[in-house]
Enzyme design. Sequence first.
Site, short mmCIF file in Angstrom:
data_model
loop_
_atom_site.label_atom_id
_atom_site.label_comp_id
_atom_site.label_asym_id
_atom_site.label_seq_id
_atom_site.Cartn_x
_atom_site.Cartn_y
_atom_site.Cartn_z
N TRP A 84 18.32 -36.35 -17.36
CA TRP A 84 17.14 -35.56 -17.07
C TRP A 84 15.91 -36.31 -17.53
O TRP A 84 15.88 -36.83 -18.65
CB TRP A 84 17.21 -34.21 -17.79
CG TRP A 84 18.38 -33.37 -17.39
CD1 TRP A 84 19.53 -33.17 -18.07
CD2 TRP A 84 18.50 -32.61 -16.20
NE1 TRP A 84 20.35 -32.32 -17.40
CE2 TRP A 84 19.75 -31.95 -16.23
CE3 TRP A 84 17.66 -32.43 -15.10
CZ2 TRP A 84 20.18 -31.13 -15.19
CZ3 TRP A 84 18.09 -31.61 -14.09
CH2 TRP A 84 19.34 -30.96 -14.14
N ASP A 95 24.21 -36.19 -6.22
CA ASP A 95 24.17 -35.19 -7.28
C ASP A 95 24.92 -33.89 -6.97
O ASP A 95 25.21 -33.13 -7.90
CB ASP A 95 22.71 -34.83 -7.61
CG ASP A 95 21.90 -36.01 -8.08
OD1 ASP A 95 22.50 -36.97 -8.59
OD2 ASP A 95 20.66 -35.98 -7.92
N GLU A 137 0.82 -1.20 0.00
CA GLU A 137 0.00 0.00 0.00
C GLU A 137 0.86 1.26 0.00
O GLU A 137 0.55 2.23 -0.69
CB GLU A 137 -0.94 0.00 1.22
CG GLU A 137 -1.94 -1.14 1.24
CD GLU A 137 -1.44 -2.35 2.00
OE1 GLU A 137 -2.28 -3.11 2.49
OE2 GLU A 137 -0.20 -2.55 2.09
#
Length: 318
Positions: free
Chosen positions: A165, A195, A46
């Site tokens: 992937w 990973d 605001e």
Amino acid sequence: MAAATALGGRGRGRTAPNPNVGCLVVRDGRVLGRGWTQPGGRPHAEAMALAEAAEKSRGATVFTTLEPCAHVSTRGPACADLLIAAGVARVVIALRDPDVRTDGAGIARLQAAGIAVDTGTGAAEAARSIAGFLTRRALGRPFVSLKLAVSLDGAVALADGSSQWITGPVARAHAHLERARHDAILVGRGTLEADRPRLDVRLPGLEDRSPRRILLSTRSGAGDEHGWTRIAAPADIASLARVDQLLVEGGVRTAAAFLAADLVDRMLFYRAPILIGGGRTLGEIGLEHLPEAHGRWRLHDARQLGSDRLEVYERARS
């Protein structure tokens, strides 16, 4: 209100513990000011919108996704007071603020000043936008999104754990956008060791939106050398400071643990048009009887991302 909600989404993942609010100042069909909660929680939406509209705010209508705050902070004035001082004529509010410092007091202050107040417009979408803030207030923990990349036969990895992937580049880019919308991202120790994921945001212009990295592991010291925050159990997410939006990304045991604990509020299924056969699946999630599985999830969104399909499910809670 839809535009205000979209503006509020710009701050998602950057404003905790404050809500990511969006706000518009409108008069005669023209937008005079736009605002959204800034990183770190200030300025509020605001305040930003009123500053842009300046003197044009007088007599205008304000659309805001959350009740304007009523408490004075060392970091800034109460938004309800700012709206009164600006001389706005009407304030349209999507959601009442559950923060005990405001919770209706902002609305009452506006009405006492002669400002017309409407509530409930666009409430459902606004609630989705600030789900992290609302969940923290209601349940004392972050809002949890679980991301899974799966094959057509439901595998999340090959039998040896390889998962890079499953999905294509468009789906992976969307997953990075999701990362940018969260305060923190969590993986299990198996994923970390296998990973060594960076878990950063690799989209041009959004690199600075990379979330904090959280590791789920019972082993003391795990991940310390990599700058991770470690928790020992899914329930420990309640202790994560300044984390209202948490993304759980890997691996299968971690995903199953969060589902078994009923701590997942939203699921993102990136489904690739491939078959793996004999791959790893979620495993045990605490389901004892099949009827218990029904009615727990509802489809909120579905879209095509290149060759892959994204389905977003929300946990049905009372």
